[in-house]
Design an enzyme around this catalytic site. Structure first.
Site, PDB file in Angstrom:
ATOM      1  N   PHE A  69      26.916  -2.935  -4.003  1.00  0.00           N
ATOM      2  CA  PHE A  69      27.843  -3.132  -5.119  1.00  0.00           C
ATOM      3  C   PHE A  69      27.427  -2.249  -6.278  1.00  0.00           C
ATOM      4  O   PHE A  69      26.341  -1.655  -6.264  1.00  0.00           O
ATOM      5  CB  PHE A  69      27.904  -4.607  -5.547  1.00  0.00           C
ATOM      6  CG  PHE A  69      26.577  -5.228  -5.904  1.00  0.00           C
ATOM      7  CD1 PHE A  69      26.241  -5.471  -7.225  1.00  0.00           C
ATOM      8  CD2 PHE A  69      25.671  -5.597  -4.925  1.00  0.00           C
ATOM      9  CE1 PHE A  69      25.033  -6.059  -7.567  1.00  0.00           C
ATOM     10  CE2 PHE A  69      24.448  -6.185  -5.242  1.00  0.00           C
ATOM     11  CZ  PHE A  69      24.130  -6.412  -6.566  1.00  0.00           C
ATOM     12  N   GLY A  74      22.564 -11.728 -13.330  1.00  0.00           N
ATOM     13  CA  GLY A  74      21.903 -10.436 -13.318  1.00  0.00           C
ATOM     14  C   GLY A  74      22.441  -9.586 -12.175  1.00  0.00           C
ATOM     15  O   GLY A  74      23.014 -10.106 -11.212  1.00  0.00           O
ATOM     16  N   CYS A  75      22.248  -8.282 -12.266  1.00  0.00           N
ATOM     17  CA  CYS A  75      22.784  -7.400 -11.215  1.00  0.00           C
ATOM     18  C   CYS A  75      22.114  -7.678  -9.882  1.00  0.00           C
ATOM     19  O   CYS A  75      22.795  -7.958  -8.878  1.00  0.00           O
ATOM     20  CB  CYS A  75      22.661  -5.938 -11.622  1.00  0.00           C
ATOM     21  SG  CYS A  75      20.985  -5.398 -12.038  1.00  0.00           S
ATOM     22  N   TYR A  76      20.793  -7.622  -9.825  1.00  0.00           N
ATOM     23  CA  TYR A  76      20.105  -7.888  -8.567  1.00  0.00           C
ATOM     24  C   TYR A  76      20.352  -9.317  -8.055  1.00  0.00           C
ATOM     25  O   TYR A  76      20.626  -9.508  -6.868  1.00  0.00           O
ATOM     26  CB  TYR A  76      18.603  -7.658  -8.710  1.00  0.00           C
ATOM     27  CG  TYR A  76      18.177  -6.237  -8.967  1.00  0.00           C
ATOM     28  CD1 TYR A  76      18.535  -5.200  -8.111  1.00  0.00           C
ATOM     29  CD2 TYR A  76      17.370  -5.925 -10.065  1.00  0.00           C
ATOM     30  CE1 TYR A  76      18.112  -3.897  -8.340  1.00  0.00           C
ATOM     31  CE2 TYR A  76      16.937  -4.629 -10.298  1.00  0.00           C
ATOM     32  CZ  TYR A  76      17.316  -3.618  -9.434  1.00  0.00           C
ATOM     33  OH  TYR A  76      16.887  -2.328  -9.661  1.00  0.00           O
TER      34      TYR A  76
END
Length: 308
Positions: free
Chosen positions: A287, A116-118
């Protein structure tokens, strides 16, 4: 020898479109796409996924599970960008920098689950410190992260870029029920022994993330200091191409972090900020949520699998 066939299932969503943009024009692969009228045809999607070499799933969780269930060809390899399989047995976690051997595991895998991104930022900060024995597995971790609105997918993009854009909030904290889907992934791959407290938010910018984790030195083992934390992160990422750590001598001159600083790249920059007087340390990650947090990571994993 024919170039491998790559099928992006869900190539009209935010992540799928970015992956498609990354891969379009590459001569070392063939992109398989379905006409608009066939994208929701389960039979045609099943035919496509069974005729490709590597499928990249950019789908909601339930649809991703259906796509995997439709695979009858044992040669088909999968990169799943959804959260459907991130903690499932038999799936390799698609974070190449997670540990020294992870790139090889991904290269050899048939089933890879994109992070996942987080979680990408949180795990990047926590895992090396826990493995080095600097951060207790029982530490009460709190994570705060602000993402560009594209992290909310098509509905959020429409809210901020469509007819109602003028009334879209400049900033919004969400997940206040504290039951977000990401903490189990963070707990598992960081090495924590308990669920972290996670507070996400969206800002009125399209993409980019700044994620922060505060630490209190008094809650760590006696003698653990910010320099040891800095050194552990630097050692872990010394040989990686896409993750860097801000040098200690530079952090004292940094007064703010721009979540959009690395947009358009597959890079992530980590930081260790310290106030010695109060014994406070702030771990940071910046990011692109559509880069290292999604499409960039998927392409990085794809390239590892193609090179195997």
């Amino acid at each position: 020898m024919a170039a491998p066939v790559i099928f992006i299932d869900g190539d009209q969503g935010t992540t799928g479109l970015h992956i498609h943009d990354h891969l379009r024009g590459r001569s070392n692969l063939q992109l398989l796409t379905l006409p608009a009228a066939e994208r929701k045809d389960l039979r045609r999607r099943a035919q496509a996924i069974n005729s490709c070499d590597i499928a990249i799933l950019c789908l909601p969780d339930a649809a991703a599970r259906e796509a995997v269930a439709a695979i009858a060809n044992p040669a088909v390899r999968v990169i799943d960008a959804s959260s459907a399989h991130r903690t499932s047995a038999g799936w390799v976690y698609g974070f190449p920098e997670w540990q020294a051997t992870q790139s090889q595991h991904i290269a050899e895998a048939h089933r890879v689950s994109n992070p996942g991104c987080y979680p990408t930022g949180a795990i990047a900060l926590l895992h090396p410190l826990i493995e080095a024995g600097l951060l207790p597995r029982t530490y009460p971790v709190s994570i705060h992260a602000v993402s560009g609105y594209s992290g909310g997918g098509r509905p959020a993009v429409a809210q901020y870029e469509g007819a109602s854009a003028a009334t879209a909030p400049a900033f919004q904290v969400y997940g206040t029920a504290l039951a977000h889907k990401h903490p189990p992934e963070i707990e598992r791959y960081s090495g924590l022994s308990q669920r972290p407290l996670f507070v996400p938010a969206y800002g009125a910018f399209r993409q980019g993330i700044v994620l922060t984790i505060p630490l209190e030195l008094r809650l760590l083992a006696p003698g653990v200091n910010a320099q040891q934390i800095q050194s552990a992160l630097e050692r872990h990422y010394a040989a990686t191409a896409h993750v860097s750590v801000i040098p200690r001598e530079q952090t004292s001159n940094i007064t703010g972090l721009d979540p959009q600083a690395l947009n358009g790249s597959n890079d992530m920059q980590l930081g260790v900020f310290v106030n010695e007087e109060y014994g406070h340390v702030l771990l940071t990650a910046v990011f692109d949520n559509l880069g290292k947090g999604a499409a960039g990571a998927a392409v990085q994993n794809l390239d590892l699998m193609l090179a195997a």
